[in-house]
Design a protein around this motif. Structure first.
Motif, short mmCIF file in Angstrom:
data_model
loop_
_atom_site.label_atom_id
_atom_site.label_comp_id
_atom_site.label_asym_id
_atom_site.label_seq_id
_atom_site.Cartn_x
_atom_site.Cartn_y
_atom_site.Cartn_z
N GLY A 252 0.81 -1.21 0.00
CA GLY A 252 0.00 0.00 0.00
C GLY A 252 0.84 1.25 0.00
O GLY A 252 0.44 2.28 -0.55
N ASP A 253 2.03 1.19 0.61
CA ASP A 253 2.92 2.34 0.66
C ASP A 253 3.85 2.42 -0.54
O ASP A 253 4.62 3.38 -0.67
N ASP A 254 3.80 1.41 -1.42
CA ASP A 254 4.70 1.36 -2.58
C ASP A 254 4.51 2.59 -3.46
O ASP A 254 3.38 3.01 -3.73
N ALA A 255 5.62 3.15 -3.91
CA ALA A 255 5.57 4.36 -4.73
C ALA A 255 4.85 4.16 -6.05
O ALA A 255 4.39 5.13 -6.67
N THR A 256 4.71 2.91 -6.48
CA THR A 256 4.04 2.64 -7.76
C THR A 256 2.52 2.56 -7.62
O THR A 256 1.83 2.24 -8.58
N LYS A 257 2.00 2.84 -6.40
CA LYS A 257 0.55 2.91 -6.18
C LYS A 257 -0.14 1.58 -6.51
O LYS A 257 -1.05 1.51 -7.34
N ILE A 258 0.28 0.53 -5.82
CA ILE A 258 -0.30 -0.79 -6.06
C ILE A 258 -1.74 -0.85 -5.55
O ILE A 258 -2.62 -1.41 -6.21
N LEU A 259 -1.99 -0.27 -4.37
CA LEU A 259 -3.35 -0.23 -3.83
C LEU A 259 -3.97 1.14 -4.12
O LEU A 259 -3.28 2.17 -4.10
N THR A 260 -5.27 1.15 -4.36
CA THR A 260 -5.96 2.43 -4.60
C THR A 260 -6.06 3.22 -3.30
O THR A 260 -5.99 2.67 -2.21
N ASP A 261 -6.23 4.53 -3.45
CA ASP A 261 -6.39 5.39 -2.27
C ASP A 261 -7.61 4.97 -1.45
O ASP A 261 -7.58 5.00 -0.21
N GLN A 262 -8.68 4.58 -2.14
CA GLN A 262 -9.89 4.17 -1.43
C GLN A 262 -9.63 2.92 -0.59
O GLN A 262 -10.05 2.84 0.57
N THR A 263 -8.93 1.95 -1.16
CA THR A 263 -8.63 0.73 -0.42
C THR A 263 -7.76 1.04 0.79
O THR A 263 -8.01 0.54 1.90
N ARG A 264 -6.77 1.88 0.62
CA ARG A 264 -5.87 2.23 1.74
C ARG A 264 -6.66 2.93 2.85
O ARG A 264 -6.47 2.65 4.04
N THR A 265 -7.55 3.85 2.48
CA THR A 265 -8.34 4.57 3.47
C THR A 265 -9.24 3.61 4.24
O THR A 265 -9.36 3.68 5.47
N ARG A 266 -9.86 2.69 3.52
CA ARG A 266 -10.76 1.73 4.17
C ARG A 266 -9.99 0.78 5.07
O ARG A 266 -10.46 0.42 6.16
N LEU A 267 -8.83 0.33 4.65
CA LEU A 267 -8.03 -0.56 5.48
C LEU A 267 -7.64 0.13 6.78
O LEU A 267 -7.66 -0.48 7.86
N ALA A 268 -7.28 1.41 6.70
CA ALA A 268 -6.94 2.17 7.90
C ALA A 268 -8.15 2.33 8.81
O ALA A 268 -8.02 2.42 10.04
N GLU A 269 -9.34 2.36 8.21
CA GLU A 269 -10.57 2.51 8.99
C GLU A 269 -10.89 1.24 9.77
O GLU A 269 -11.41 1.30 10.89
N LEU A 270 -10.56 0.08 9.19
CA LEU A 270 -10.96 -1.19 9.80
C LEU A 270 -9.85 -1.89 10.57
O LEU A 270 -10.13 -2.79 11.37
N PHE A 271 -8.59 -1.53 10.32
CA PHE A 271 -7.47 -2.21 10.98
C PHE A 271 -6.59 -1.20 11.70
O PHE A 271 -5.98 -0.34 11.07
N ALA A 272 -6.51 -1.33 13.03
CA ALA A 272 -5.70 -0.40 13.82
C ALA A 272 -4.23 -0.47 13.41
O ALA A 272 -3.53 0.54 13.39
N ASP A 273 -3.74 -1.70 13.08
CA ASP A 273 -2.32 -1.82 12.75
C ASP A 273 -1.98 -1.17 11.41
O ASP A 273 -0.83 -0.90 11.12
N TRP A 274 -2.99 -0.91 10.59
CA TRP A 274 -2.75 -0.23 9.32
C TRP A 274 -2.46 1.26 9.55
O TRP A 274 -1.81 1.90 8.75
N GLN A 275 -2.92 1.78 10.68
CA GLN A 275 -2.77 3.21 10.95
C GLN A 275 -1.38 3.54 11.48
O GLN A 275 -0.90 4.65 11.31
#
Length: 283
Positions: A252-275
């Motif tokens: 998700g942090d990869d400079a080539t933008k492997i994960l979409t911004d929406q997916t990253r935002t949602r993962l941070a919303e549901l997983f504390a360790d993602w934050q």
């Protein structure tokens, strides 16, 4: 003699559990997610919409994703669709020194072929010599054994860039010390020695474009391919913090933008360790 055969449906499994004791989970879901990358964008978009339709939101205003295991599982599947999208059309990268450069999907496929299919055939042929209860070992390996292995490889490589001869021993220690290991009592030190040695040999054999092993270890592309393999082979990333922290989050942090911004935002919303930056848990 066990030849490493298994139920072919295991390769395309997308349920968040693995029961394939024939291959010990070594092929769980990988080919299915790689196949997603070989289809056109519309096919993956339909798969994405299918997952999206299962998300449950709260009745708050504005609505938020409900904190539930079901939503967490769907989000990690959507992240895997993102990875398949990226593999289908990765950022262009010109060949170095005029040499042909393998695409990311070929890199991941090469690792999967040599470190799961190829290694499992050799492991299965020798497993009865490493343990008196091969059946229990295979059953227990389906409990996140392979994703644990690939995460340990990623972490050992990151920590040992120039001392690659010590990597297998570090990986063995991490596997035996994994929080998941308590649920794998038949996966003894002897079994771990066998599995790590065979898969490490597969990693060495997967020399992309003829690159020496030391170059592979110092190359971020090799780590990225290992992380993708860990995310694809994990039966349930929602229940495996190490996969989220050491594979999914770096992707998700990869400079080539492997994960979409929406997916990253949602993962941070549901997983504390993602934050948290980098994630500190190790289980």
């Amino acid at each position: 003699m066990d030849n490493g055969k298994h139920n072919p449906s295991c390769e395309t499994a997308q349920q968040h559990r693995c029961r394939c004791t024939e291959c010990g989970g070594s092929q769980h879901g990988v080919q299915g997610w790689l196949d997603q990358a070989s289809h056109d964008h519309h096919f993956r978009q339909r798969k994405r919409e299918q997952f999206e339709s299962g998300l449950v939101c709260t009745k708050h205003h504005p609505p938020r994703l409900e904190q539930s295991r079901g939503n967490q599982e769907i989000l990690t599947d959507l992240a895997r669709v993102d990875v398949a999208d990226w593999l289908a059309v990765p950022p262009s990268a010109g060949p170095e020194h005029g040499e042909p450069h393998p695409s990311p999907d070929r890199q991941v496929t090469a690792l999967a072929d040599l470190m799961t299919r190829g290694a499992w055939r050799e492991i299965a042929a020798e497993l009865n010599r490493a343990t008196p209860d091969a059946t229990s070992v295979k059953r227990e390996l389906t409990n996140h054994g392979w994703c644990d292995l690939f995460i340990a490889l990623v972490r050992a490589i990151e920590a040992t860039r120039h001392g690659f001869n010590s990597i297998p021993d570090k990986v063995k220690g991490m596997l035996l010390g994994s929080a998941m290991q308590a649920n794998r009592p038949h996966v003894t030190e002897a079994v771990v020695d066998l599995i790590v040695d065979k898969t490490w040999h597969g990693f060495q054999a997967a020399a992309f474009a003829g690159a020496p092993l030391l170059d592979l270890i110092s190359n971020e592309e090799a780590l990225r391919a290992l992380r993708i393999l860990a995310v694809f082979i994990c039966p349930a990333p929602a229940q495996h913090p190490a996969v989220r922290q050491h594979a999914l989050k770096p992707l998700g942090d990869d400079a080539t933008k492997i994960l979409t911004d929406q997916t990253r935002t949602r993962l941070a919303e549901l997983f504390a360790d993602w934050q948290s930056e980098g994630g500190q848990q190790t289980e």
